[in-house]
Design a protein around this motif. Structure first.
Motif, PDB file in Angstrom:
ATOM      1  N   UNK A  65       7.172  -5.227  -6.638  1.00  0.00           N
ATOM      2  CA  UNK A  65       8.376  -4.526  -7.108  1.00  0.00           C
ATOM      3  C   UNK A  65       7.979  -3.269  -7.878  1.00  0.00           C
ATOM      4  N   UNK A  66       7.021  -3.431  -8.781  1.00  0.00           N
ATOM      5  CA  UNK A  66       6.570  -2.300  -9.604  1.00  0.00           C
ATOM      6  C   UNK A  66       6.031  -1.186  -8.701  1.00  0.00           C
ATOM      7  N   UNK A  67       5.203  -1.575  -7.727  1.00  0.00           N
ATOM      8  CA  UNK A  67       4.594  -0.581  -6.835  1.00  0.00           C
ATOM      9  C   UNK A  67       5.650   0.138  -6.000  1.00  0.00           C
ATOM     10  N   UNK A  68       6.633  -0.617  -5.497  1.00  0.00           N
ATOM     11  CA  UNK A  68       7.687   0.003  -4.675  1.00  0.00           C
ATOM     12  C   UNK A  68       8.489   1.008  -5.498  1.00  0.00           C
ATOM     13  N   UNK A  69       8.791   0.651  -6.747  1.00  0.00           N
ATOM     14  CA  UNK A  69       9.544   1.566  -7.618  1.00  0.00           C
ATOM     15  C   UNK A  69       8.735   2.834  -7.902  1.00  0.00           C
ATOM     16  N   UNK A  70       7.429   2.657  -8.169  1.00  0.00           N
ATOM     17  CA  UNK A  70       6.581   3.822  -8.446  1.00  0.00           C
ATOM     18  C   UNK A  70       6.559   4.752  -7.225  1.00  0.00           C
ATOM     19  N   UNK A  71       6.445   4.160  -6.034  1.00  0.00           N
ATOM     20  CA  UNK A  71       6.355   4.967  -4.805  1.00  0.00           C
ATOM     21  C   UNK A  71       7.716   5.513  -4.371  1.00  0.00           C
ATOM     22  N   UNK A  72       8.775   5.095  -5.066  1.00  0.00           N
ATOM     23  CA  UNK A  72      10.104   5.593  -4.699  1.00  0.00           C
ATOM     24  C   UNK A  72      10.594   5.036  -3.377  1.00  0.00           C
ATOM     25  N   UNK A  73      10.142   3.817  -3.035  1.00  0.00           N
ATOM     26  CA  UNK A  73      10.552   3.201  -1.764  1.00  0.00           C
ATOM     27  C   UNK A  73      11.685   2.225  -2.013  1.00  0.00           C
ATOM     28  N   UNK A  74      12.625   2.114  -1.065  1.00  0.00           N
ATOM     29  CA  UNK A  74      13.761   1.221  -1.284  1.00  0.00           C
ATOM     30  C   UNK A  74      13.377  -0.256  -1.336  1.00  0.00           C
ATOM     31  N   UNK A  75      14.022  -0.973  -2.251  1.00  0.00           N
ATOM     32  CA  UNK A  75      13.918  -2.435  -2.324  1.00  0.00           C
ATOM     33  C   UNK A  75      15.243  -2.960  -1.780  1.00  0.00           C
ATOM     34  N   UNK A  76      15.186  -3.665  -0.661  1.00  0.00           N
ATOM     35  CA  UNK A  76      16.440  -4.030   0.011  1.00  0.00           C
ATOM     36  C   UNK A  76      16.408  -5.466   0.520  1.00  0.00           C
ATOM     37  N   UNK A  77      17.607  -5.972   0.810  1.00  0.00           N
ATOM     38  CA  UNK A  77      17.735  -7.318   1.376  1.00  0.00           C
ATOM     39  C   UNK A  77      17.354  -7.286   2.858  1.00  0.00           C
ATOM     40  N   UNK A  78      16.872  -8.431   3.397  1.00  0.00           N
ATOM     41  CA  UNK A  78      16.456  -8.443   4.808  1.00  0.00           C
ATOM     42  C   UNK A  78      17.599  -8.108   5.770  1.00  0.00           C
ATOM     43  N   UNK A  79      18.839  -8.369   5.354  1.00  0.00           N
ATOM     44  CA  UNK A  79      19.983  -8.103   6.253  1.00  0.00           C
ATOM     45  C   UNK A  79      20.063  -6.639   6.670  1.00  0.00           C
ATOM     46  N   UNK A  80      19.483  -5.754   5.867  1.00  0.00           N
ATOM     47  CA  UNK A  80      19.529  -4.322   6.201  1.00  0.00           C
ATOM     48  C   UNK A  80      19.017  -4.081   7.620  1.00  0.00           C
TER      49      UNK A  80
ATOM     50  N   UNK B  87       0.878  -1.178   0.000  1.00  0.00           N
ATOM     51  CA  UNK B  87       0.000   0.000   0.000  1.00  0.00           C
ATOM     52  C   UNK B  87       0.913   1.225   0.000  1.00  0.00           C
ATOM     53  N   UNK B  88       0.316   2.401  -0.197  1.00  0.00           N
ATOM     54  CA  UNK B  88       1.200   3.573  -0.237  1.00  0.00           C
ATOM     55  C   UNK B  88       1.775   3.934   1.129  1.00  0.00           C
ATOM     56  N   UNK B  89       1.294   3.262   2.189  1.00  0.00           N
ATOM     57  CA  UNK B  89       1.894   3.469   3.524  1.00  0.00           C
ATOM     58  C   UNK B  89       3.230   2.724   3.664  1.00  0.00           C
ATOM     59  N   UNK B  90       3.489   1.767   2.782  1.00  0.00           N
ATOM     60  CA  UNK B  90       4.711   0.957   2.926  1.00  0.00           C
ATOM     61  C   UNK B  90       5.961   1.822   2.773  1.00  0.00           C
ATOM     62  N   UNK B  91       6.965   1.518   3.601  1.00  0.00           N
ATOM     63  CA  UNK B  91       8.216   2.297   3.553  1.00  0.00           C
ATOM     64  C   UNK B  91       9.354   1.510   2.909  1.00  0.00           C
ATOM     65  N   UNK B  92       9.267   0.175   2.876  1.00  0.00           N
ATOM     66  CA  UNK B  92      10.334  -0.652   2.297  1.00  0.00           C
ATOM     67  C   UNK B  92       9.728  -1.904   1.675  1.00  0.00           C
ATOM     68  N   UNK B  93      10.396  -2.397   0.628  1.00  0.00           N
ATOM     69  CA  UNK B  93      10.082  -3.731   0.090  1.00  0.00           C
ATOM     70  C   UNK B  93      11.327  -4.592   0.293  1.00  0.00           C
ATOM     71  N   UNK B  94      11.110  -5.773   0.857  1.00  0.00           N
ATOM     72  CA  UNK B  94      12.240  -6.658   1.149  1.00  0.00           C
ATOM     73  C   UNK B  94      12.216  -7.860   0.210  1.00  0.00           C
ATOM     74  N   UNK B  95      13.340  -8.092  -0.487  1.00  0.00           N
ATOM     75  CA  UNK B  95      13.492  -9.241  -1.380  1.00  0.00           C
ATOM     76  C   UNK B  95      14.922  -9.743  -1.270  1.00  0.00           C
ATOM     77  N   UNK B  96      15.089 -11.040  -1.463  1.00  0.00           N
ATOM     78  CA  UNK B  96      16.444 -11.595  -1.448  1.00  0.00           C
ATOM     79  C   UNK B  96      17.107 -11.360  -2.807  1.00  0.00           C
ATOM     80  N   UNK B  97      16.296 -11.466  -3.870  1.00  0.00           N
ATOM     81  CA  UNK B  97      16.775 -11.058  -5.193  1.00  0.00           C
ATOM     82  C   UNK B  97      15.585 -10.411  -5.900  1.00  0.00           C
ATOM     83  N   UNK B  98      15.884  -9.482  -6.783  1.00  0.00           N
ATOM     84  CA  UNK B  98      14.803  -8.710  -7.406  1.00  0.00           C
ATOM     85  C   UNK B  98      14.210  -9.482  -8.571  1.00  0.00           C
ATOM     86  N   UNK B  99      12.932  -9.766  -8.460  1.00  0.00           N
ATOM     87  CA  UNK B  99      12.158 -10.276  -9.584  1.00  0.00           C
ATOM     88  C   UNK B  99      11.065  -9.240  -9.828  1.00  0.00           C
TER      89      UNK B  99
END
Length: 330
Positions: free
Chosen positions: A160-175, A143-155
């Protein structure tokens, strides 16, 4: 103060990030939040704790509770009111004075709403634990409230599309593991860029996927209308189209509104192979075929659903989601 959950920043601007499930003593000696050179501060002056409220599933977006308990001789003041040995829950924006001099803090809450995609059970469990400690929330849908998307590898998923549109970071869980460590040791916080997952997506090929924030993605579909011919596709991709500033419409079987379909700002989304898999749906297939025939007669094409993601990734609706361009770059 700040963390996913709660935070206090002294007036001097130094933030203290607070983790859930930990007691932070404010005091003059051997304290988590040390205030020296202030004679009105007791050795153990006050205690700050962050806890999660008891929630029902419908209240899942509740903010963690930051409580301050006064244990001092000269007083702890919240927005000017003296606590006199009591506890009070703090709100974002509250001001706290410890003692009677200049030890002033402001409470800030930084929302942390994490969505994950393509994680296995163990990875999800570890992520939940880390985000709980950070006072945040893990959600299943973007949702637009989300601040991060977590993925081990980007598919390229809808998330993914929504996170990119919202300008939110896509990061590994280790962060988040590193973030907790940094908060605990009061070291510099990790940066998103060091935790971008590797891209594992054949459809992108060898082109570089830029995961950094680009404002043009927020309006990528502005002025465009996407016509979906199946409810399933509309439900799946409609939210991404809307987030990108476009309109998503579902055309119901039998309607052909030709004038609507052949406008230059309209993309009819191709049904792909899904139709041939629907049993007993000859009428649906005939209807979708007739719509594609209308497009072809005007030298237009239906847009494959994958192009919605590609337009966002490469920030172009000239090459992708352009019904006037034939695939293969003609």
């Amino acid at each position: 103060m700040s963390s996913g959950a709660a935070a206090a920043a002294s007036e001097a601007g130094e933030p203290y990030r607070l983790l859930s499930g930990t007691e932070y003593v404010v005091g003059r000696k051997n304290s988590a939040i040390l205030i020296q050179d202030d004679q009105s501060i007791s050795r153990s002056h006050a205690v700050l704790t962050v806890s999660h409220p008891e929630t029902t599933p419908s209240q899942s977006l509740s903010v963690p509770i930051l409580t301050v308990t006064d244990t001092s001789k000269y007083g702890t003041f919240v927005n000017g009111s003296k606590l006199n040995g009591t506890s009070v829950s703090l709100q974002s924006g509250d001001r706290i004075n410890f003692g009677v001099f200049e030890s002033k803090f402001r409470v800030e809450y930084e929302p942390l709403v994490v969505c994950s995609s393509c994680l296995d059970v163990a990875q999800k469990s570890a992520l939940n634990q880390a985000i709980w400690q950070l006072g945040g929330l893990v959600v299943n849908e973007w949702t637009k409230e989300c601040t991060h998307l977590v993925m081990v590898s980007v598919k390229v998923t809808v998330k993914t599309i929504c996170a990119l549109i919202c300008g939110r970071p896509i990061i590994k869980p280790e962060f988040f593991v590193e973030l907790i460590k940094a908060i605990q040791s009061r070291q510099q916080l990790p940066v998103h860029e060091s935790f971008y997952p590797p891209v594992d997506e054949p459809s992108i090929g060898t082109e570089k996927l830029d995961l950094s924030e680009h404002h043009e993605r927020k309006k990528i579909f502005s002025g465009k209308t996407f016509i979906f011919l199946t409810a399933k596709q509309h439900k799946k991709l409609g939210p991404a189209v809307n987030l990108g500033g476009g309109q998503a419409k579902l055309l119901t079987e039998g309607r052909k509104e030709t004038s609507l379909l052949v406008s230059p700002d309209v993309c009819v989304v191709d049904v792909g192979l899904t139709n041939s898999q629907v049993p007993g749906s000859d009428s649906v297939r005939n209807w979708t075929d007739s719509i594609l025939t209308v497009l072809q007669s005007k030298d237009l094409r239906a847009v494959p659903e994958a192009e919605i993601g590609l337009a966002v990734i490469f920030m172009s609706t000239e090459k992708y989601c352009n019904p006037q361009k034939q695939p293969g770059g003609k």
